[in-house]
Scaffold this motif. Structure first.
Motif, short mmCIF file in Angstrom:
data_model
loop_
_atom_site.label_atom_id
_atom_site.label_comp_id
_atom_site.label_asym_id
_atom_site.label_seq_id
_atom_site.Cartn_x
_atom_site.Cartn_y
_atom_site.Cartn_z
N PHE A 1 -25.56 1.36 60.70
CA PHE A 1 -26.12 0.38 59.77
C PHE A 1 -27.58 0.09 60.10
CE2 PHE A 1 -26.88 -3.95 58.21
CZ PHE A 1 -26.62 -3.73 56.87
N VAL A 2 -27.88 -0.02 61.39
CA VAL A 2 -29.27 -0.27 61.79
C VAL A 2 -30.15 0.90 61.32
CG1 VAL A 2 -30.84 -0.41 63.78
CG2 VAL A 2 -28.71 -1.74 63.75
N PHE A 3 -29.66 2.12 61.50
CA PHE A 3 -30.40 3.30 61.04
C PHE A 3 -30.63 3.23 59.53
CE2 PHE A 3 -30.29 7.58 59.19
CZ PHE A 3 -31.45 8.08 59.75
N TYR A 4 -29.59 2.81 58.81
CA TYR A 4 -29.67 2.70 57.35
C TYR A 4 -30.78 1.73 56.94
CZ TYR A 4 -28.40 0.95 52.73
OH TYR A 4 -28.42 0.54 51.43
N VAL A 5 -30.79 0.56 57.60
CA VAL A 5 -31.77 -0.46 57.25
C VAL A 5 -33.18 0.05 57.57
CG1 VAL A 5 -32.61 -2.78 57.83
CG2 VAL A 5 -30.17 -2.37 57.49
N LEU A 6 -33.33 0.72 58.72
CA LEU A 6 -34.65 1.26 59.10
C LEU A 6 -35.11 2.30 58.07
CD1 LEU A 6 -34.47 1.67 62.98
CD2 LEU A 6 -35.83 0.04 61.63
N GLY B 1 -13.40 -10.57 74.20
CA GLY B 1 -14.79 -10.23 73.92
C GLY B 1 -15.07 -8.75 73.97
N ARG B 2 -14.05 -7.91 74.07
CA ARG B 2 -14.31 -6.47 74.08
C ARG B 2 -14.12 -5.89 72.70
NH1 ARG B 2 -10.78 -4.26 78.66
NH2 ARG B 2 -10.65 -2.48 77.24
N PHE C 1 -17.05 -0.14 66.66
CA PHE C 1 -17.93 -1.25 66.26
C PHE C 1 -19.39 -0.88 66.53
CE2 PHE C 1 -20.40 -4.93 67.58
CZ PHE C 1 -20.30 -5.73 66.46
N TYR C 2 -19.63 -0.32 67.72
CA TYR C 2 -21.02 0.02 68.09
C TYR C 2 -21.53 1.21 67.28
CZ TYR C 2 -20.06 -3.25 71.77
OH TYR C 2 -19.72 -4.40 72.44
#
Lengths: 366, 297
Positions: free
Chosen positions: B38-43, B25-26, B31-32
């Protein structure tokens, strides 16, 4: 009926795509009704082109194709009474097993009830009833092959054409589906023409084996005749199981000749009516399973040809042992020794042996 | 020969590591990092638009900037009733009709050209190059050219004539390119098999080719519709006296100073998402029904 409906005759069949290099040249062949015929050859030898011309997917440049005594060149597949099973089966990915098999009846405008009644009977025959509503993508290779077979057979063709039908399957399944093909051919009682590059497949299945090279037929006949009595070096090497030596005719005496080659002395070959004279270049075949390996100094039985050699490699094959011997000139020299015989007195790599065979088992090739 | 035994233990440990990694699970730091990117891109992508959507739901006191004043559907009603905002209703229906027309022509022509390009023919490279050429031509210039040509020929420009043509110069190459990609997965043996089984050419198209290519055709339709629905550059000089929706929005930004502009933005976005959603839903449904494709060789 004077001429049986599924009998095929190819007369002077020629195909060229660019008008210069023929892919198939002047092929003549007769296949009796209800025979299982295998076209055997390496890729690019024109065997698939012949199949496609019989099927009506390609037009010959020249020559005739007669099915049941009637020239079918120019007719669409349906009017020829042929059906083809494609190499990767070409099952329609959007139709269920049942609708794939029913396709030919559907395009003939048969009503749904009758169509499905006939289809379900065929599905039963190829043992696919449980998978009737599956899509091709959800089937294994062997199941897909059965669907393809059923789809081709539903129109009751007089000739079924199979393009490398087993090549998409893994080894075990291939052997299993091989016997299933033969079973279906017997049940349907129609002519099968099967194209393959596997000699094992061809000799296991076929009534007639047709060996091809560069667009021409090299030899055709019963599987056993072609395997045991190849006409020339090409056929002998392609079907395997033979050692082929080349050399010159030393002396001719009566019905025997003596082969002269750099590493051989006094190997007698039966002539079998062939006409050769001293000094002619010849090829000679000796079956690999006819060769006995003896320790040096052992006494040879009467009328035996022999050759001193050395063991270069050993491969265990289960029911026999493949012993690679010192090549004769540039020709491979191999003996297939029955397993029990071999392990009675096992040989090792590097051992010097006498390779001996009954003199009249050697064959002079054309 | 000697390399094979040496390579084997390495391959084994590699396989082991790969098999164990997920169960621990590591995840690696990359990845982060990539997730954050990607989150920034979507925002960045949706942030500005979300502002517009939110502001379109103000009540009658609403203005063009934050803070938000009240909450109602007032500006949506205003959009379709007030004449002073222009002919939004008409523009909307024209754009939808034009998009449907463009979609239909694009699907049919792309399908036919993909069928034609299955085999090589003399000049096929030239046809292909010309098609791609129209894709890279600047839209505004091309639109002006179409307008000029119609003017020269003495034909009035209109959204259903000159604008349709100008838009097709944009959607057809796209459609054909998508169809080429779709056709590359089409096994020609399916067609031969149909012929072998006695199907006529027409039956082959109807019962085999079109159903097999259906997901691709839906994708082409989606392309055609969305490209046409918000096409601006090529339409500007070719639409004639009556505006399409993007032209209407553009002219509204010049003279409308109420949130009904934002309401319009929200409505068109909803329509776009609906079309995309329905198309993708259809494709997914078809793929699901079809299960996994038969392996091809």
């Amino acid at each position: 009926m004077a001429i049986q409906r599924g009998a095929i005759e190819l007369a002077g069949l020629t195909k060229s795509y660019d008008g210069v290099t023929p892919v198939v040249q002047g092929v003549n062949l007769k296949i009796p009704d209800g025979a299982y015929c295998c076209f055997l050859g390496p890729s690019g030898c024109g065997k698939t082109t012949i199949l496609r011309m019989i099927a009506g997917h390609e037009d010959p440049t020249d020559g005739e194709i007669l099915i049941g005594g009637e020239n079918v060149v120019g007719l669409p597949p349906v009017e020829r009474g042929t059906a083809m099973m494609f190499q990767s089966y070409a099952l329609f990915p959007h139709l269920s097993v049942r609708d794939n098999i029913a396709f030919a009846l559907r395009v003939r405008g048969q009503d749904k009830a009758e169509r499905y009644r006939l289809t379900d009977a065929m599905i039963e025959k190829v043992r696919l009833t449980e998978l009737r509503d599956r899509l091709p993508g959800q089937l294994s290779g062997g199941q897909q092959q059965r669907v393809a077979l059923a789809r081709a057979a539903i129109t009751e063709p007089r000739v079924l054409l199979l393009d490398e039908p087993l090549s998409a399957l893994d080894e075990q399944l291939r052997i299993q589906m091989r016997s299933e093909l033969r079973r279906m051919q017997r049940e349907l009682g129609i002519t099968f023409i099967h194209v393959t590059h596997s000699q094992l497949e061809a000799i296991a299945l076929a009534d007639i084996v047709v060996v091809m090279e560069k667009g021409q037929i090299k030899q055709s006949g019963a599987a056993r005749d072609v395997y045991a009595a190849p006409k020339d070096r090409y056929v002998a090497e392609f079907l395997g199981g033979q050692n082929v030596f080349s050399g010159r005719v030393g002396t001719v005496n009566g019905d025997r000749i003596v082969l002269q080659a750099s590493e051989m002395k006094q190997v007698a070959i039966p002539l079998c009516g062939a006409r050769v004279k001293q000094g002619d270049a010849i090829d000679v075949a000796v079956r690999r399973d006819d060769i006995n390996l003896l320790r040096p100094g052992a006494t040879l039985a009467g009328d035996t040809s022999s050759l001193a050699s050395r063991v270069m490699g050993i491969e265990y094959q289960g029911n026999f042992v493949k012993v690679m011997l010192d090549p004769v000139g540039s020709d491979e020299f191999v003996a297939y020794v029955p397993e029990r015989t071999f392990f009675h007195d096992p040989l090792d790599i590097g051992d010097v042996v006498m390779a001996a065979w009954p003199a009249d088992h050697a064959r002079l090739l054309a | 020969m000697s390399a094979a035994p040496a390579a084997m233990p390495a391959a084994k440990t590699h396989a082991k590591r790969r098999a164990i990694a997920p169960s621990k699970g590591r995840r690696p730091w990359t990845f982060y990092a990539l997730t954050a990117l990607f989150v920034f891109y979507v925002l960045a992508l949706y942030g500005p638009m979300i502002c517009i959507y939110i502001l379109s739901f103000q009540d009658v006191r609403g203005g063009l900037v934050f803070p938000m004043k009240g909450f109602s559907l007032h500006w949506f009603v205003d959009l379709f009733t007030q004449v002073r905002t222009g002919d939004v209703k008409g523009a909307f229906s024209r754009s939808i009709k034009l998009a449907i027309l463009v979609t239909a022509i694009t699907v049919v022509v792309s399908f036919l050209s993909a069928m034609a390009f299955r085999r090589r023919f003399p000049g096929d490279n030239i046809v292909f190059a010309l098609m791609i050429g129209s894709l890279v031509a600047p839209g505004l210039v091309l639109g002006i050219g179409v307008g000029l040509m119609f003017n020269f020929l003495g034909i009035d420009t209109s959204w259903w004539g000159s604008a349709l043509g100008a838009q097709l110069s944009w959607t057809l190459p796209f459609g054909v390119l998508v169809m080429f990609a779709v056709m590359s997965r089409f096994n020609p043996a399916w067609e031969e098999a149909a012929y072998d089984l006695g199907a006529t050419r027409w039956q082959t198209i109807r019962l085999v080719i079109v159903p097999v290519l259906a997901p691709g055709l839906v994708a082409v339709a989606l392309f055609g519709f969305t490209l046409s629905y918000d096409e601006f550059a090529r339409t500007l000089q070719t639409a004639g006296p009556q505006n399409t929706l993007p032209l209407e929005i553009w002219s509204m930004t010049m003279n409308v100073t109420s949130p009904s502009l934002y309401a319009l933005g929200t409505v068109t976005t909803v329509i776009s998402f609906l079309v995309i959603g329905i198309s993708l839903g259809t494709i997914v449904l078809m793929q699901k029904r079809r299960g996994q494709r038969a392996p091809m060789h």
